[in-house]
Each structure stands twice: as C-alpha cells, then as structure tokens.
Design a protein around this motif. Structure first.
Motif, PDB file in Angstrom:
ATOM      1  N   GLU A  80       0.592  -1.117   0.262  1.00 30.43           N
ATOM      2  CA  GLU A  80      -0.165  -0.637  -0.148  1.00 30.43           C
ATOM      3  C   GLU A  80       0.576   1.181   0.263  1.00 30.43           C
ATOM      4  OE1 GLU A  80      -4.111   1.372   2.358  1.00 30.43           O
ATOM      5  OE2 GLU A  80      -2.465   1.024   3.720  1.00 30.43           O
ATOM      6  N   ASN A  81       1.916   1.320   0.804  1.00 30.90           N
ATOM      7  CA  ASN A  81       2.634   1.916   0.653  1.00 30.90           C
ATOM      8  C   ASN A  81       4.379   1.906   0.807  1.00 30.90           C
ATOM      9  OD1 ASN A  81       4.596   4.982   1.484  1.00 30.90           O
ATOM     10  ND2 ASN A  81       2.546   5.432   3.272  1.00 30.90           N
ATOM     11  N   THR A  89      -0.880  -5.032   2.452  1.00 29.33           N
ATOM     12  CA  THR A  89      -0.526  -5.007   0.726  1.00 29.33           C
ATOM     13  C   THR A  89      -2.098  -4.780   0.920  1.00 29.33           C
ATOM     14  OG1 THR A  89      -1.572  -7.450   0.805  1.00 29.33           O
ATOM     15  CG2 THR A  89       1.438  -5.829   0.742  1.00 29.33           C
ATOM     16  N   ILE A  90      -2.161  -4.327  -1.115  1.00 31.88           N
ATOM     17  CA  ILE A  90      -3.679  -4.109  -0.794  1.00 31.88           C
ATOM     18  C   ILE A  90      -3.866  -4.718  -2.508  1.00 31.88           C
ATOM     19  CG2 ILE A  90      -3.825  -1.550  -0.496  1.00 31.88           C
ATOM     20  CD1 ILE A  90      -2.575  -0.860  -3.226  1.00 31.88           C
ATOM     21  N   ARG A 144      -5.297   1.540  -7.922  1.00 34.05           N
ATOM     22  CA  ARG A 144      -5.587   1.252  -5.934  1.00 34.05           C
ATOM     23  C   ARG A 144      -6.770   2.413  -5.937  1.00 34.05           C
ATOM     24  NH1 ARG A 144      -0.636   2.665  -2.693  1.00 34.05           N
ATOM     25  NH2 ARG A 144       0.104   1.200  -4.297  1.00 34.05           N
ATOM     26  N   ALA A 195      -6.757   2.238   6.355  1.00 34.14           N
ATOM     27  CA  ALA A 195      -6.022   2.647   4.646  1.00 34.14           C
ATOM     28  C   ALA A 195      -5.078   3.679   5.131  1.00 34.14           C
ATOM     29  CB  ALA A 195      -7.110   3.400   3.816  1.00 34.14           C
ATOM     30  N   TYR A 200      -2.473   7.149  -1.671  1.00 32.68           N
ATOM     31  CA  TYR A 200      -3.298   7.111  -2.779  1.00 32.68           C
ATOM     32  C   TYR A 200      -3.779   7.783  -3.428  1.00 32.68           C
ATOM     33  CZ  TYR A 200      -4.856   3.083  -0.808  1.00 32.68           C
ATOM     34  OH  TYR A 200      -5.158   2.011   0.067  1.00 32.68           O
ATOM     35  N   GLU A 204       2.334   6.059  -6.170  1.00 25.92           N
ATOM     36  CA  GLU A 204       2.235   4.812  -6.279  1.00 25.92           C
ATOM     37  C   GLU A 204       1.396   3.768  -7.280  1.00 25.92           C
ATOM     38  OE1 GLU A 204       3.254   2.925  -3.787  1.00 25.92           O
ATOM     39  OE2 GLU A 204       3.568   4.865  -2.309  1.00 25.92           O
TER      40      GLU A 204
END
Length: 524
Positions: A80-81, A89-90, A144, A195, A200, A204
């Motif tokens: 995610e970052n 994770t995403i 994302r 989140a 976002y 990324e």
C-alpha cells in the motif's frame, strides 16, 4: 469553419535522448515464467520484488460487462505504501481482453481510466467498442482504491449528498458546511478501515503499473490514458519509461498544470469553441444570436436570483427539487458540451423562462446509477490534496477565474468548475503534500499521440501543444467540435488512435478533413 489542428514534433537526434528507451525492449525480469505471445497469458503466478500477480476470477463490476467474457483475469498484490516496508498490501483487479485477431501483436495496450477514481475494468466495453483490441490484447487494471480493488475506497454518502445538492444554492456557506461534512464523514470511515490515505496518489499508482508489466513478464507494452488517466500516464512515462513502446493521451491533464486555475482556462476554451461553432452556422446564429453573451447574462441573473423548479427522473421515485443559480448553470454548461447540439436551445429556453431541460440534465447527472457508489473518493482526494491544492494559492485560482470570466460574480468565481470547496475538502482530508517533483513536466522520446477536443471544457485543447513541448516524438491532434475524451465521441479519433499504435511516428489523420460541425437543434 476552424481547421483541424495537427502538429508533429520529431526527435532531434539520438544524442538528444534523455536516457529513455524509445522501444523499451528489456529482458524478461527475474522470476517471470513462460512466454507471453500477444501479451501476458494471465495464467501463471509471478512474483517480482514486492509485487505478485496471481491468475483468478475477473474483477467485480457494478453490472455485467460482456466484453470481459473470455478475458484472462487475476489480481496484482502490491505494498500500500512502498515507503513503509513490511506494511500492509493491497490487491488490484486485472483483466486482459484478448485481441480479436488470430495472431495478435506482442505488445498489448494498457488502459488508464479517468476520474481520478474511475475503475478501469468497467471500461472494457469502451476499449473494445473503440477497436483497441483489434490486433492487440488490452490490459485493464483497477487503479488503487477504485471499485474492483481491495480495498475499494468508495463513499456513497458523498455521492448521495451530491445528488441532494442539486436542490441547494450552489455556493452558499450552508452548502459548503454540508459538503465538507460529507467529506469528513468519508475520511473517518476510510481511515477507520486502516487505509493509509496518503498512499493513494500518482506516484504509487505509477509504481503499481510498473510492477504489473514486470509480473506479467512483458518486455514492452503501449499505454492509452483518458482524462485523469493522462495525468497518470505522464507521471508513469517520467518515472518508469522502460518498456513503453508508445503512449496515447486523450483529454490531457498535465500534472504540471493541474489546478483550479486550469479548470477555469479549460472551461473558457471549450465553451468558446461551442459558441463559435453556433455563430458560424447560419441557422444557429440566426435563431440564437450572441449565445456567449446570453450565457454570461444568465449566469449573472441567476446568481442574483436563483430559479427553483422540480423535475421527474427515471431513477428517483419522487420529484427532485433543483435550484439553478449562476454556479449551477456554469457547471451544467461545462458538462453539457457532451450534448453540444442541444445547448443553444437549452440556454434559449432558460432565457425565456423555461428551465426544465437544463434542470433535468443537471439533476440526472447526479441521480443516475453511474453517479452513486462508482467513484473512489479515496483516490480522488489522494490526488487532488497531495498534488494539486498544495501547489496553488487562493490568489492564483481567483486570478485565473477572473481572467477567464471577467463578468461573473465573485461568488461564482470562488468555486472552480466541478470542484467546489476543494481547498476546504483537502483541509479535512489532511494528507501530506506530494514531493514537488510530482509536478515536473514529462520529457520523453517515447512516441506519443496527443488528442484533444475543440469543445473540451474540462481539459482544454491548449493542453495538447503544452505537453508536446517536451515530448519530442509527439503528434498533436485536435478534433474540432468534440468534447472531453474524443475517443468516446469521434470515429475519426478512434481511427487515428488505431493507426497510431500501428505506426506511432506517422498516424493517419486523413479523416480530419471530412469532419463537420454538429447540426444544432433549432426550436420552432
């Protein structure tokens, strides 16, 4: 009749390149398995670095998408970052629509959707209808936070407020309080899920697509971005040029220009294009003379004395209250360039005391199924509040508004078209500014098609030549009389796009000479 504008800029020399591989032929990355004729097979799990692609069911969509039948699908798992190793994770949904040709070319086309916040997987119909998969696979991956990603950072409460807001005075302090209240509730909900809202953004997302290419085992691919997708594509070209064969940009939103000021400039340019087309058409000019002056007068009059009416909509069980003031009329007009032939008649009816056509269109844009629960507000605010608002002052935004529409009331000019109360929203969203480099211009030798519409009042056609200044192998094309995202509106634009991906340095633009202005509706 204005002449179609086409301009080509050639690479000066190989020595002038900035280290970018024009054809991007790279060896398959370590960890990649199997061959990928016609694009990634989508049938083999691959891990490269911190990213992993796994085949699986096609991503969810709000309603069935027939164009996804036969698609090879799966998910890409990424951090995610990336600045926080070992963090959560995403998952991003991936659909690979196969080429129609029996022997597809090996370099697929990656589709980047707009918004920010629209989901790419649901755009499969638009990509196929436009012929992008004629002889290449088309890859669609959810950005994302969007609908087919996990997590999906949606907020129905904002969409529902936007629907109710058609019955409120557009720029009233009470409307702002309610608007920002909806934004705060959205933030609280999304942050409560864990989140990282600051992750976002363009940087990324560009990394996500770089990971997708390597985990799919692709040496090279093409990129096609629409609207905000051009913003992301330009960032992706700058950050990860390797492996990109060619790039198509449609409805250009340059990161270096992205601001409230840019929305005012685009609105002026697109509306002037429509007004000019009416003035040059004898029947339209005779029936609706001085249309631009009529519009300006109506904005001033309605801002001083709003009109309230009710409309009946297919998606609403009861009549909907609509308040038309100057701000509402301006925002309707910016989106109404998509239905340009009816605009002069609608303005004339309003000027003669009949607001129903405009009121119905204004309300329908907020109440329809496409307006509720589809957009990722988490991604939208992630982009706006990290890369836009921190790099523009209130003074700069207001100055641009006054220069574009000098006769409008200050209350109308206080809110950028289609982005009301954005600065207050970003104060509530409370995420860090992106590095200043996010607004760097993209300098590249990658062949690029730069498409704009002469009626585009959301990302004005002037953005095309602007980005092409530093894209040395760009072809700039303005489709006259077309609104925002010409690929969806113009057969000629689709023809040019197809020929561009065939021969990126010499697309066929012959169809431009046959384009004619729309036939405007003439009321009895």
């Amino acid at each position: 009749m204005p002449r179609p504008h086409v301009r080509r800029l050639r690479s000066r020399s190989a020595a002038a390149a900035t280290g970018i591989l024009v054809t991007g032929l790279l060896a398959a990355p370590a960890g990649a398995q199997g061959e990928t004729p016609g694009g990634a097979s989508g049938t083999v799990a691959r891990t490269v670095g911190d990213a992993r692609y796994e085949p699986g069911p096609c991503p969810k969509t709000p309603e069935p998408v027939p164009e996804l039948e036969g698609a090879r699908c799966g998910t890409l798992t990424v951090p995610e970052n990336r600045a926080r190793p070992g963090g959560r994770t995403i998952k991003l949904g991936v659909a690979i629509v196969p080429a129609a040709a029996a022997h597809p070319k090996p370099d697929p086309i990656l589709w980047l959707s707009g918004g920010p916040g629209d989901d790419a997987v649901g755009a499969a119909e638009r990509a196929v209808d436009g012929g992008l998969n004629r002889d290449r696979d088309v890859i669609l991956m959810s950005q994302r936070g969007t609908y087919s990603a996990d997590p999906a950072l949606m907020c129905r409460n904002i969409d529902e407020f936007n629907a109710r807001a058609v019955g409120l005075v557009y720029d009233a302090p009470s409307t702002e309080r309610a608007h920002v209240g909806a934004t705060k509730a959205c933030r609280k909900k999304l942050a409560g899920t864990g989140a990282d809202l600051g992750a976002y953004n363009d940087i990324e997302s560009a990394d996500d697509y770089a990971d997708l290419r390597t985990t799919l085992g692709l040496d090279k691919w093409n990129v096609f971005g629409i609207s905000y997708g051009t913003h992301l594509a330009l960032a992706y070209m700058r950050l990860h040029p390797e492996g990109i064969r060619a790039v198509g940009l449609d409805g250009i939103l340059p990161p270096s220009r992205a601001s409230a000021a840019a929305t005012w400039n685009s609105a002026r340019e697109g509306l002037d294009g429509l007004f000019k087309a009416c003035a040059e058409q004898p029947a339209c000019n005779r029936r609706y003379p001085n249309l631009s002056a009529t519009f300006d007068r109506l904005v001033r009059e309605l801002e001083a004395k709003p009109v309230t009416t009710t409309v009946t909509l297919p998606d609403s069980p009861k009549p909907v209250k609509v308040v038309l003031d100057g701000g509402a009329l301006l925002n309707w007009m910016v989106s109404a360039t998509h239905v340009a032939p009816g605009v002069p008649r609608s303005l004339d009816e309003l000027a003669h005391g009949n607001p129903q056509r405009i009121a119905e269109q204004w309300a329908a844009s907020r109440f329809g199924p496409q307006a509720i629960g589809r957009v990722s507000h988490g991604l939208a605010y992630g982009v706006f509040c990290s890369a836009w608002v921190p790099y523009e002052t209130v003074t700069q935004a207001v100055r641009a508004a006054h220069e574009a529409f000098p006769g409008f009331p200050a209350s109308v000019l206080a809110q950028a078209p289609q982005l009301p109360f954005l600065r207050s929203d970003c104060e509530a969203w409370h995420i860090p500014a992106a590095p200043g480099s996010i607004r760097d211009v993209t300098r590249s030798d990658i062949p690029t098609l730069v498409l704009s519409g002469g009626f585009d009042s959301q990302t004005g056609a002037d953005n095309g030549p602007y980005v092409a200044r530093t894209l040395r192998r760009a072809t700039v094309v303005t489709i006259p009389y077309a609104p925002h995202v010409v690929f969806a509106a113009s057969k000629c634009a689709r023809t040019i796009t197809s020929s561009f991906f065939d021969t990126p340095t010499a697309p066929d633009t012959a169809c431009l000479k046959d384009l004619k202005p729309p036939k405007f509706e003439i009321a009895p």
